[in-house]
Design an enzyme around this catalytic site. Structure first.
Site: not given
Lengths: 379, 379
Positions: A155, A225, A320, A353-354
């Site tokens: 990232s 968040r 992602d 994405h994680d």
């Protein structure tokens, strides 16, 4: 196999002081700074086995191991870094740091501003990916490392990796760029701005000087968040994990928790708002927005890559949607066009994405094999 | 062609009172309610040419035309509804309403609560899509309309259309379901919850009784809208419209506006926060979350559709990632499996979810052709 097999075990962070002024991309000069660092493994005599781990938006120096046996969690990339793991600490000397501007011990908004005697807060200068590369180069100098065996990051960490390869080509042998992008898309910037606006318009933000008011902009950081978290996960993965599962038997017809996903997100938001510094969050999102190495080369990414000498390994994840595989393709295409050595792995994953923090088998295997190749070079 | 060719011209909304109690899905009973309504065209003697337009999250009764010559904007679906337009007011009697719980004149959180003499605010009951169908049925009764020639809606409006066809099959000849979904995905719910949390945690929300405190939860509503807006647009469309264009020549290195997309989003958020009621926004997002007609049929959408008699026209848009074409496929597959008459159009569009309000040629032509078929039936 001992209990700690595969783990670097107990580790201790160290704070390293850099007393020379640092000229920043925004024109300001930071008179001095500290970097909070952890290292794993042993630097060999040739100093040829050093690996730099660059962290993402909310990461830090605590990459692997534990600070105490009682710690519930290990470092954020403990599944990747350790003896016998893909980034093998039996082979490599691995350095993790908290980036300048961070909130985990390196100089940043929480640090003391020597000019005022109070915390910098919003007065800490804006830091860019290029600035980070400069600070990380000083860190390399501190350890006497002329060339990194590898610079690695996911990232925003992948952006630092690219910038390293561009800005200091002679100092990077391998650049491993995971779940990244050559610059943010308009949508990426848009989400970042909503996050920032949530924080900045929180009445407890006090123009970034919330510490002086003995408060935190928890509401804003929590919303930022929660929203961010949605973008880190794949739609499918979120669906498979929570579906439309209800907390209770039936709809509540109020604004408490109906769906389990609401509970999960609010918990993630609450937790983050207590532990992460809002000014750092703002700064990190701006570093993301500003990253665009091609901009100095007439928007030509191939030209930006022209002088790199690192061999590159680019990894993306199928679900992602924050930095989709297509964004990695842009990097790979430009590297190929610039006649650079590049390998590319696109991992089928549910994790969005994680996934760069997870353990999809093809990803772990790919990292293992690639790092194994580097291991032979440094042996 | 006169200046107003294609426009319904000047229109006047009417508020219609319904004095019979309404039993709501949440168990509460609303003693009475008003609906704000606009109509266009003329109801024929057989009352066979009536079309109901169901609005989406932030829509209202003002579908077409203007209230005054000086109005800058026409109604929200003026490109679709008017003489000679796809929903041709020379042929159809078109009704637009502000849904119960809305903030544009129908009974809702801004209305007077007869029990307290003050605005309902947060005490207005939670309304569901099923409740809306009940209120819209009373509206049909008011006009003496036994059967709608068509019920039409995009997004949340498409959900009302589906619910109409399921709950009152004898009263819907055609159901036109645009950019919709048979139920929200986990990700959809997650985004809605972030929006709600932004509003609810705004200190000016006062548990929904902000009117009594002479304020509005502008911050929260603004953040909700900014985030929502990103999800209404396609990533490509946003990129093509704004790219990484800067407001000024170079980066500002502060949290003001760097990128044009930031300016655009903040403007959208500011505007919305002044004109839309936060309690209505919360209520509408919950109606979205709760919509799931299959839930009463063992999660079997085909079974939910078993008794409908409406012919269906389903439309989706290629870049809509809020309610993607795949969500429309779910509807179409269940309709086919239930042996219903269904036509499906997937429009190549840059406009994301917002495409249902835009004028992609294939969409406008498809609506024109389909409505033309209905026109022959009512002639």
């Amino acid at each position: 196999m001992t209990k700690n097999s595969g783990s670097v075990g107990l580790v201790r962070p160290q704070k390293i002081a850099f007393e020379q002024p640092l000229a920043l991309q925004n024109g300001q000069v930071l008179p001095r700074f500290d970097l909070m660092v952890e290292t794993y493994g042993t630097l060999n005599a040739a100093k040829s086995n050093a690996v730099l781990i660059c962290h993402a938006l909310s990461g830090n120096h605590h990459v692997a191991g534990k600070h105490a046996d009682s710690d519930k969690h290990s470092g954020w990339w403990d599944n990747m870094v350790g003896p016998g793991k893909p980034i093998d600490t039996n082979v490599f000397f691995v350095i993790g740091l908290n980036n300048l501007g961070g909130c985990h011990g390196s100089s940043g908004p929480l640090s003391n501003n020597p000019e005022t005697g109070k915390a910098y807060g919003a007065d800490f200068p804006m830091i860019t990916v290029k600035d980070w590369v400069q600070t990380q180069a000083r860190l390399a100098d501190y350890f006497g490392i002329n060339v990194w065996a590898a610079v690695i990051g996911g990232s925003l960490g992948g952006m630092q990796t690219m910038q390293w390869a561009i800005d200091m080509p002679e100092r990077v042998r391998h650049a491993i760029i995971i779940a990244s992008a050559p610059k943010l898309s308009t949508q990426n910037i848009a989400f970042n701005d909503v996050a920032r606006q949530a924080i900045i318009t929180d009445p407890d933000f006090y123009a970034g000087h919330y510490q002086e008011h003995q408060t935190l902009p928890r509401r804003g950081l929590r919303i930022a968040r929660m929203m961010g978290h949605i973008t880190y996960l794949s739609e499918d993965g979120l669906g498979k994990k929570f579906g439309r599962a209800l907390r209770n038997d039936d709809y509540q017809f109020n604004y408490d928790i109906d769906f389990e996903v609401e509970s999960y997100l609010r918990y993630q938001g609450d937790k983050f708002a207590e532990i992460f510094d809002a000014n750092t969050y703002l700064l990190m999102t701006k570093a993301l927005d500003y990253f665009d190495p091609a901009v100095d080369f007439d928007d030509d990414l191939q030209a930006a890559f022209k002088h790199i000498s690192a061999k590159c390994f680019v990894v993306s994840f199928s679900t992602d949607w924050r930095f989709s595989p297509e964004r990695s393709h842009e990097i790979v295409r430009a590297l190929i066009a610039a006649e650079k050595s590049v390998q590319y792995l696109e991992v089928l994953s549910q994790h969005g994405h994680d996934a760069f923090l997870m353990e999809d088998a093809a990803y772990m295997r790919g990292m293992h094999v690639y790092m194994g190749k580097i291991a032979k070079e440094v042996a």
